[in-house]
Write a protein that holds these residues in place. Structure first.
Motif, PDB file in Angstrom:
ATOM      1  N   MET A 177      43.087  41.503  43.066  1.00 37.10           N
ATOM      2  CA  MET A 177      43.237  42.131  44.395  1.00 37.10           C
ATOM      3  C   MET A 177      42.341  41.373  45.379  1.00 37.10           C
ATOM      4  O   MET A 177      41.137  41.507  45.339  1.00 37.10           O
ATOM      5  N   PRO A 178      42.911  40.570  46.203  1.00 35.98           N
ATOM      6  CA  PRO A 178      42.070  39.740  47.090  1.00 35.98           C
ATOM      7  C   PRO A 178      41.566  40.508  48.291  1.00 35.98           C
ATOM      8  O   PRO A 178      41.666  40.068  49.413  1.00 35.98           O
ATOM      9  N   SER A 179      41.013  41.689  48.092  1.00 40.51           N
ATOM     10  CA  SER A 179      40.563  42.490  49.229  1.00 40.51           C
ATOM     11  C   SER A 179      39.464  41.775  50.004  1.00 40.51           C
ATOM     12  O   SER A 179      39.405  41.869  51.211  1.00 40.51           O
ATOM     13  N   GLY A 180      38.625  41.041  49.279  1.00 38.17           N
ATOM     14  CA  GLY A 180      37.555  40.333  49.971  1.00 38.17           C
ATOM     15  C   GLY A 180      38.090  39.286  50.921  1.00 38.17           C
ATOM     16  O   GLY A 180      37.486  38.928  51.912  1.00 38.17           O
ATOM     17  N   TRP A 181      39.269  38.844  50.618  1.00 37.78           N
ATOM     18  CA  TRP A 181      39.877  37.783  51.429  1.00 37.78           C
ATOM     19  C   TRP A 181      40.320  38.307  52.777  1.00 37.78           C
ATOM     20  O   TRP A 181      40.211  37.624  53.786  1.00 37.78           O
ATOM     21  N   LEU A 182      40.770  39.523  52.817  1.00 40.64           N
ATOM     22  CA  LEU A 182      41.371  40.031  54.039  1.00 40.64           C
ATOM     23  C   LEU A 182      40.389  40.776  54.930  1.00 40.64           C
ATOM     24  O   LEU A 182      40.702  41.060  56.073  1.00 40.64           O
ATOM     25  N   CYS A 183      39.191  41.044  54.406  1.00 42.63           N
ATOM     26  CA  CYS A 183      38.324  41.936  55.154  1.00 42.63           C
ATOM     27  C   CYS A 183      38.009  41.417  56.541  1.00 42.63           C
ATOM     28  O   CYS A 183      37.998  42.168  57.502  1.00 42.63           O
ATOM     29  N   ARG A 184      37.800  40.104  56.637  1.00 43.75           N
ATOM     30  CA  ARG A 184      37.431  39.590  57.952  1.00 43.75           C
ATOM     31  C   ARG A 184      38.615  39.665  58.915  1.00 43.75           C
ATOM     32  O   ARG A 184      38.451  39.950  60.089  1.00 43.75           O
TER      33      ARG A 184
ATOM     34  N   VAL B 118      38.107  45.769  59.373  1.00 39.87           N
ATOM     35  CA  VAL B 118      37.775  47.082  58.812  1.00 39.87           C
ATOM     36  C   VAL B 118      37.629  46.887  57.313  1.00 39.87           C
ATOM     37  O   VAL B 118      38.193  45.954  56.759  1.00 39.87           O
ATOM     38  N   PRO B 119      36.878  47.758  56.683  1.00 28.91           N
ATOM     39  CA  PRO B 119      36.811  47.624  55.237  1.00 28.91           C
ATOM     40  C   PRO B 119      38.198  47.800  54.626  1.00 28.91           C
ATOM     41  O   PRO B 119      38.888  48.746  54.963  1.00 28.91           O
ATOM     42  N   PRO B 120      38.612  46.898  53.781  1.00 30.59           N
ATOM     43  CA  PRO B 120      39.923  47.070  53.154  1.00 30.59           C
ATOM     44  C   PRO B 120      39.884  48.225  52.177  1.00 30.59           C
ATOM     45  O   PRO B 120      38.845  48.521  51.605  1.00 30.59           O
ATOM     46  N   ARG B 121      40.989  48.860  52.013  1.00 27.79           N
ATOM     47  CA  ARG B 121      41.098  49.936  51.039  1.00 27.79           C
ATOM     48  C   ARG B 121      42.176  49.508  50.043  1.00 27.79           C
ATOM     49  O   ARG B 121      43.362  49.637  50.320  1.00 27.79           O
ATOM     50  N   PRO B 122      41.772  48.947  48.946  1.00 32.26           N
ATOM     51  CA  PRO B 122      42.789  48.481  48.012  1.00 32.26           C
ATOM     52  C   PRO B 122      43.771  49.574  47.669  1.00 32.26           C
ATOM     53  O   PRO B 122      43.370  50.668  47.263  1.00 32.26           O
TER      54      PRO B 122
ATOM     55  N   ARG C 176      46.295  32.880  54.824  1.00 28.80           N
ATOM     56  CA  ARG C 176      46.839  34.079  55.479  1.00 28.80           C
ATOM     57  C   ARG C 176      48.342  34.225  55.260  1.00 28.80           C
ATOM     58  O   ARG C 176      48.951  35.166  55.744  1.00 28.80           O
TER      59      ARG C 176
ATOM     60  N   TRP D  56      52.175  36.564  49.496  1.00 31.39           N
ATOM     61  CA  TRP D  56      51.722  37.646  50.368  1.00 31.39           C
ATOM     62  C   TRP D  56      51.129  37.074  51.643  1.00 31.39           C
ATOM     63  O   TRP D  56      50.647  35.951  51.672  1.00 31.39           O
TER      64      TRP D  56
END
Lengths: 172, 172
Positions: A1-8, A12-16, A99, A152
């Motif tokens: 889950m690349p949540s760290g990738w999208l945070c910037r 907002v903090p991503p919510r997987p 992206r 994605w």
């Protein structure tokens, strides 16, 4: 889950696994992601190529060709990429940008350019404008058959990102 | 020698080691490439991250932070990236694009976010806008100390692309 990738990107903090905040791009179905991926395979100039030896990763950008079933790459025969791929038979490719990405896990066959079948060589030369068979330094083709693809372009597209499994495109 | 990578851009067969045809960009010295690399480390949103298990490569884009000496990444603890990096201690990063790239080979230390020192956690949260310590799913930081860096944006820059060796920036 690349949540760290999208945070910037999201600011907002991503919510997987949760609903996406603030994104307005439509979520593509598998058919559209396949179409977009093939467009990149047909048109992009290059691709990121990861190989490995004993836990040591290697990563380079290379020009690519696509013959409808294989990604074709070329690199010097003594490069780490060529040696790693020949030894393990495994490569991983990233097409697009961070992206808007398709990650491809592929089985790679490595062959000296001088020994490759004409269709492989012609496909590569036509796409890239370069024929590695004419180089003084020996080159090899990496002929990569995709096995798995994940595509994605946003957190919302994490679900449904598998568009190929075991070499077969997944149904829409 | 990523000659295959540049052939399409140049529209002429690349001549490894020969003079460049048709390129007008100035060739940067080591100092400029270091400056440009640090600008990316300070400002880019994400980076390509390659890890490996035996001969199997893994490749994902992740958000990054830079504390002046380490690239800091975050990812779920059970991700292939985290597991590979923890087992081998080696990661490879690609910063920028295929046409203006810095490839970084780094020694990676993997630590649960909940156990990381505050400066690490604060640096990452400040840069990315996301604090993985707040996630329900356990995450880890990968704290990566660069050992080798190669930076180039054209065939002409292949020579002189090493801007860090053994963790030390190379002299201009």
């Amino acid at each position: 889950m690349p949540s760290g990738w999208l945070c910037r990107r999201l600011r907002v903090p991503p919510r997987p696994g949760h609903s996406l905040h603030g994104m307005t791009d439509a979520v593509r179905d598998a058919s559209q992601r396949k179409t977009d991926t093939i467009a990149r395979l047909d048109g992009d100039a290059d691709v990121w190529v990861a190989t490995a030896s004993a836990g040591r990763p290697h990563l380079v950008p290379l020009s690519l060709a696509w013959d409808g079933a294989h990604v074709i790459l070329a690199t010097p025969a003594n490069s780490p990429t060529a040696r790693n791929a020949a030894a393990s038979g495994q490569i991983r490719l990233a097409l697009g940008t961070s992206r808007d990405v398709t990650i491809i896990e592929a089985a790679a066959e490595v062959m000296p350019c001088a020994e490759a079948a004409d269709p492989i060589a012609r496909c590569y030369a036509a796409r890239t404008g370069w024929d590695p068979r004419h180089e003084d330094m020996p080159h090899v083709y990496l002929v990569a058959a995709p096995r798995t693809m994940h595509a994605w372009n946003s957190l919302a597209e994490i679900n449904g990102r598998t568009i190929m499994r075991d070499g077969q495109w997944t149904p829409a």
